[in-house]
Scaffold this motif. Structure first.
Motif, PDB file in Angstrom:
ATOM      1  N   LEU A   1       0.828  -1.211   0.000  1.00  0.00           N
ATOM      2  CA  LEU A   1       0.000   0.000   0.000  1.00  0.00           C
ATOM      3  C   LEU A   1       0.856   1.252   0.000  1.00  0.00           C
ATOM      4  CD1 LEU A   1      -2.902  -0.749   2.507  1.00  0.00           C
ATOM      5  CD2 LEU A   1      -3.099  -0.357   0.056  1.00  0.00           C
ATOM      6  N   GLU A   2       1.882   1.259   0.851  1.00  0.00           N
ATOM      7  CA  GLU A   2       2.734   2.444   0.935  1.00  0.00           C
ATOM      8  C   GLU A   2       3.419   2.710  -0.401  1.00  0.00           C
ATOM      9  OE1 GLU A   2       5.250   1.889   4.372  1.00  0.00           O
ATOM     10  OE2 GLU A   2       3.476   1.874   5.666  1.00  0.00           O
ATOM     11  N   THR A   3       3.827   1.618  -1.076  1.00  0.00           N
ATOM     12  CA  THR A   3       4.493   1.765  -2.368  1.00  0.00           C
ATOM     13  C   THR A   3       3.565   2.418  -3.395  1.00  0.00           C
ATOM     14  OG1 THR A   3       5.728  -0.231  -1.853  1.00  0.00           O
ATOM     15  CG2 THR A   3       5.793   0.505  -4.129  1.00  0.00           C
ATOM     16  N   GLN A   4       2.279   2.054  -3.366  1.00  0.00           N
ATOM     17  CA  GLN A   4       1.350   2.532  -4.396  1.00  0.00           C
ATOM     18  C   GLN A   4       0.612   3.813  -4.001  1.00  0.00           C
ATOM     19  OE1 GLN A   4       1.881   1.340  -7.119  1.00  0.00           O
ATOM     20  NE2 GLN A   4       1.087  -0.691  -7.534  1.00  0.00           N
ATOM     21  N   GLN A   5       0.781   4.241  -2.763  1.00  0.00           N
ATOM     22  CA  GLN A   5       0.035   5.383  -2.238  1.00  0.00           C
ATOM     23  C   GLN A   5       0.235   6.658  -3.068  1.00  0.00           C
ATOM     24  OE1 GLN A   5      -2.036   4.971   0.800  1.00  0.00           O
ATOM     25  NE2 GLN A   5      -2.893   6.686  -0.344  1.00  0.00           N
ATOM     26  N   ILE A   6       1.481   6.929  -3.466  1.00  0.00           N
ATOM     27  CA  ILE A   6       1.792   8.154  -4.200  1.00  0.00           C
ATOM     28  C   ILE A   6       1.055   8.178  -5.537  1.00  0.00           C
ATOM     29  CG2 ILE A   6       3.655   9.508  -5.265  1.00  0.00           C
ATOM     30  CD1 ILE A   6       5.515   8.046  -3.136  1.00  0.00           C
ATOM     31  N   LEU A   7       1.123   7.036  -6.227  1.00  0.00           N
ATOM     32  CA  LEU A   7       0.453   6.899  -7.519  1.00  0.00           C
ATOM     33  C   LEU A   7      -1.044   7.124  -7.358  1.00  0.00           C
ATOM     34  CD1 LEU A   7       1.455   6.169 -10.355  1.00  0.00           C
ATOM     35  CD2 LEU A   7       0.873   3.795  -9.866  1.00  0.00           C
ATOM     36  N   ALA A   8      -1.615   6.541  -6.300  1.00  0.00           N
ATOM     37  CA  ALA A   8      -3.049   6.681  -6.050  1.00  0.00           C
ATOM     38  C   ALA A   8      -3.403   8.142  -5.785  1.00  0.00           C
ATOM     39  CB  ALA A   8      -3.458   5.808  -4.863  1.00  0.00           C
ATOM     40  N   SER A   9      -2.601   8.802  -4.949  1.00  0.00           N
ATOM     41  CA  SER A   9      -2.865  10.212  -4.624  1.00  0.00           C
ATOM     42  C   SER A   9      -2.823  11.075  -5.869  1.00  0.00           C
ATOM     43  CB  SER A   9      -1.833  10.733  -3.625  1.00  0.00           C
ATOM     44  OG  SER A   9      -1.758   9.866  -2.526  1.00  0.00           O
ATOM     45  N   GLU A  10      -1.843  10.789  -6.739  1.00  0.00           N
ATOM     46  CA  GLU A  10      -1.721  11.567  -7.969  1.00  0.00           C
ATOM     47  C   GLU A  10      -2.974  11.459  -8.816  1.00  0.00           C
ATOM     48  OE1 GLU A  10       1.798  10.161  -9.893  1.00  0.00           O
ATOM     49  OE2 GLU A  10       3.127  11.366  -8.625  1.00  0.00           O
ATOM     50  N   LYS A  11      -3.621  10.283  -8.762  1.00  0.00           N
ATOM     51  CA  LYS A  11      -4.838  10.091  -9.553  1.00  0.00           C
ATOM     52  C   LYS A  11      -6.094  10.416  -8.752  1.00  0.00           C
ATOM     53  CE  LYS A  11      -5.934   7.362 -12.744  1.00  0.00           C
ATOM     54  NZ  LYS A  11      -6.343   6.150 -13.462  1.00  0.00           N
ATOM     55  N   LYS A  12      -5.927  11.001  -7.567  1.00  0.00           N
ATOM     56  CA  LYS A  12      -7.056  11.358  -6.705  1.00  0.00           C
ATOM     57  C   LYS A  12      -7.894  10.131  -6.345  1.00  0.00           C
ATOM     58  CE  LYS A  12      -6.643  16.043  -7.604  1.00  0.00           C
ATOM     59  NZ  LYS A  12      -5.189  15.915  -7.934  1.00  0.00           N
ATOM     60  N   LEU A  13      -7.213   9.062  -6.022  1.00  0.00           N
ATOM     61  CA  LEU A  13      -7.901   7.834  -5.622  1.00  0.00           C
ATOM     62  C   LEU A  13      -7.664   7.584  -4.144  1.00  0.00           C
ATOM     63  CD1 LEU A  13      -6.752   5.518  -8.544  1.00  0.00           C
ATOM     64  CD2 LEU A  13      -9.005   6.537  -8.263  1.00  0.00           C
ATOM     65  N   ARG A  14      -8.634   6.972  -3.497  1.00  0.00           N
ATOM     66  CA  ARG A  14      -8.462   6.595  -2.103  1.00  0.00           C
ATOM     67  C   ARG A  14      -8.040   5.131  -2.053  1.00  0.00           C
ATOM     68  NH1 ARG A  14     -13.451   8.032  -0.174  1.00  0.00           N
ATOM     69  NH2 ARG A  14     -13.790   6.068   0.920  1.00  0.00           N
ATOM     70  N   LEU A  15      -6.951   4.875  -1.345  1.00  0.00           N
ATOM     71  CA  LEU A  15      -6.418   3.523  -1.218  1.00  0.00           C
ATOM     72  C   LEU A  15      -6.607   3.124   0.235  1.00  0.00           C
ATOM     73  CD1 LEU A  15      -4.947   1.473  -2.945  1.00  0.00           C
ATOM     74  CD2 LEU A  15      -2.822   2.673  -2.515  1.00  0.00           C
ATOM     75  N   GLU A  16      -7.432   2.107   0.477  1.00  0.00           N
ATOM     76  CA  GLU A  16      -7.751   1.735   1.857  1.00  0.00           C
ATOM     77  C   GLU A  16      -7.436   0.270   2.109  1.00  0.00           C
ATOM     78  OE1 GLU A  16     -11.925   2.428   2.079  1.00  0.00           O
ATOM     79  OE2 GLU A  16     -11.704   4.616   2.226  1.00  0.00           O
ATOM     80  N   ALA A  17      -7.170  -0.045   3.361  1.00  0.00           N
ATOM     81  CA  ALA A  17      -6.982  -1.448   3.731  1.00  0.00           C
ATOM     82  C   ALA A  17      -7.897  -1.769   4.890  1.00  0.00           C
ATOM     83  CB  ALA A  17      -5.537  -1.710   4.111  1.00  0.00           C
TER      84      ALA A  17
END
Length: 156
Positions: free
Chosen positions: A16-32
């Motif tokens: 999750l931490e690895t992909q968090q930046i990419l998700a933020s850039e696309k305005k996506l919420r990444l949850e676990a």
């Protein structure tokens, strides 16, 4: 590295931490959503991290801004079932059976992954004694599931 017992939390958190930046850039919420008392899984953590990165990466790629990607893990029998769910456009039912084939035309058309990522993910999961599958509804979203054997169950 070979296989050893790892906590599900550590593997998932890392991916999750690895992909968090990419998700933020696309305005996506990444949850676990992980229960605290999940048993350990017997895996090569680097490879399972690869599977998670691949599935999360796909979800990020195909989910529009404002979307949510949710990663879950729960116990089912002697396995832990992982899921990566998105509320993206979904995949046409006719294409679903072909999603894990290498470079299948369906995958190119469906724009799910790069055609290689998912077949590799499948190989890794099955190599660990698990299975991987996908459920998708057009306009609702796509969820990838995979199972991994619980470490204790395997040792017994």
């Amino acid at each position: 590295g070979g296989c050893s017992a790892h906590t599900v939390q550590s593997i998932v958190q890392d991916a999750l931490e690895t992909q968090q930046i990419l998700a933020s850039e696309k305005k996506l919420r990444l949850e676990a959503d992980l229960p605290r008392d999940l048993p350990k899984v017997f895996v090569n953590s680097e490879r399972i991290r690869q599977v998670l990165l691949n599935l999360i990466g796909n979800a990020i790629k195909f989910t529009g801004a404002g979307g949510v990607i949710c990663l879950k893990a729960e116990v089912a029998g002697s396995n832990v079932v992982f899921s990566v769910a998105d509320n993206g456009p979904g995949v046409a039912p006719a294409l679903l059976p072909h999603i894990f084939e290498r470079f299948s035309q369906a995958v190119k058309t469906a724009k799910v992954g790069n055609g290689l990522g998912l077949s590799i993910a499948k190989g890794i999961v099955e190599g660990h004694g698990g299975r991987i599958w996908v459920e998708s509804r057009l306009g609702v979203g796509t969820t990838f599931y995979f199972t991994l054997p619980i470490a204790e169950a395997r040792a017994a």
